[in-house]
Design a protein around this motif. Structure first.
Motif, mmCIF file in Angstrom:
data_model
loop_
_atom_site.group_PDB
_atom_site.id
_atom_site.type_symbol
_atom_site.label_atom_id
_atom_site.label_comp_id
_atom_site.label_asym_id
_atom_site.label_seq_id
_atom_site.Cartn_x
_atom_site.Cartn_y
_atom_site.Cartn_z
ATOM 1 N N THR A 87 -15.588 -5.874 3.331
ATOM 2 C CA THR A 87 -14.824 -4.722 3.809
ATOM 3 C C THR A 87 -13.378 -4.784 3.315
ATOM 4 O O THR A 87 -12.925 -5.821 2.849
ATOM 5 N N THR A 88 -12.683 -3.677 3.451
ATOM 6 C CA THR A 88 -11.241 -3.630 3.189
ATOM 7 C C THR A 88 -10.523 -3.733 4.535
ATOM 8 O O THR A 88 -11.158 -3.608 5.596
ATOM 9 N N TYR A 89 -9.214 -3.896 4.504
ATOM 10 C CA TYR A 89 -8.466 -3.953 5.757
ATOM 11 C C TYR A 89 -8.620 -2.642 6.519
ATOM 12 O O TYR A 89 -8.868 -2.634 7.719
ATOM 13 N N THR A 99 -7.466 -11.696 2.383
ATOM 14 C CA THR A 99 -8.319 -11.188 1.303
ATOM 15 C C THR A 99 -9.693 -11.843 1.343
ATOM 16 O O THR A 99 -10.725 -11.165 1.248
ATOM 17 N N GLU A 102 -11.022 -0.449 6.382
ATOM 18 C CA GLU A 102 -12.378 -0.356 6.937
ATOM 19 C C GLU A 102 -12.501 -1.235 8.175
ATOM 20 O O GLU A 102 -13.144 -0.848 9.160
ATOM 21 N N THR A 149 0.818 -1.212 0.000
ATOM 22 C CA THR A 149 0.000 0.000 0.000
ATOM 23 C C THR A 149 0.852 1.261 0.000
ATOM 24 O O THR A 149 0.686 2.142 -0.842
#
Length: 187
Positions: A171-173, A163, A175, A79
């Protein structure tokens, strides 16, 4: 402190002693693009039980706790190296073997042309309920890593599981991270 020699650095073994810091303190560090520490504030040094000369020029992963899933660090590195920021719950390892949890905010530092020149991390004290929730997820990821050994296969398996688990939750990490930060603890 329990250590074993590993390369040119001593490898610290966790003692199980947990350390914390004040809610009004920030742990701050900066690295070059390769992840070598170029700056560490006094809180970083105190909580991590380091002297400044012990950290400057060293890889930031010298505070990596062995009970932190490699998948989370892969996500973090992927990221921030792409120029985005990430918030993450991280369990760190101090020089004396104690551990300390943080809610980390990691960003890329860029020059005027947008080229990444390093990384900057601010860490605050996380809420206990956030640590409990992150620990639960991390325990599952660590178990997956252990099933696949210590190399690349372990990271890939753990990353794939992360994942899938996040997708199942819709959700994302990041979030997920914000969902476990109590409202009163948000910056």
């Amino acid at each position: 402190m329990t250590t074993t020699t590993h390369g040119s650095r001593a490898k610290v073994r966790p003692t199980g002693q947990e350390r914390t810091f004040s809610a009004d303190e920030l742990i701050v560090s900066k690295t070059d693009p390769r992840g070598l520490i170029t700056y560490a504030n006094d809180v970083f040094l105190r909580v991590g039980a380091f002297e400044r000369h012990e950290v400057i020029g060293q890889p930031h992963n010298l505070i990596r706790h062995p009970d932190m899933p490699k998948a989370v660090f892969k996500l973090l590195w992927d990221t921030v190296s792409s120029g985005h920021e990430l918030f993450a719950y991280v369990n760190n390892l101090a020089a004396d073997g104690a551990n300390y949890w943080v809610l980390a905010h990691v960003t890329a530092s860029k020059d005027a042309s947008g080229r990444i020149t390093g990384y900057h991390s601010n860490r605050r004290r996380p809420a206990p309920e956030g640590v409990r929730a992150a620990s639960g997820l991390y325990d599952v990821l660590l178990a997956e890593e252990r099933r696949h050994g210590t190399g690349k296969a372990a990271v890939e398996a753990s990353s794939a599981l992360l994942t899938r688990m996040l997708a199942e939750r819709g959700t994302t990490y990041e979030e997920f991270v914000w969902s476990i930060v109590p409202e009163e603890a948000r910056p």
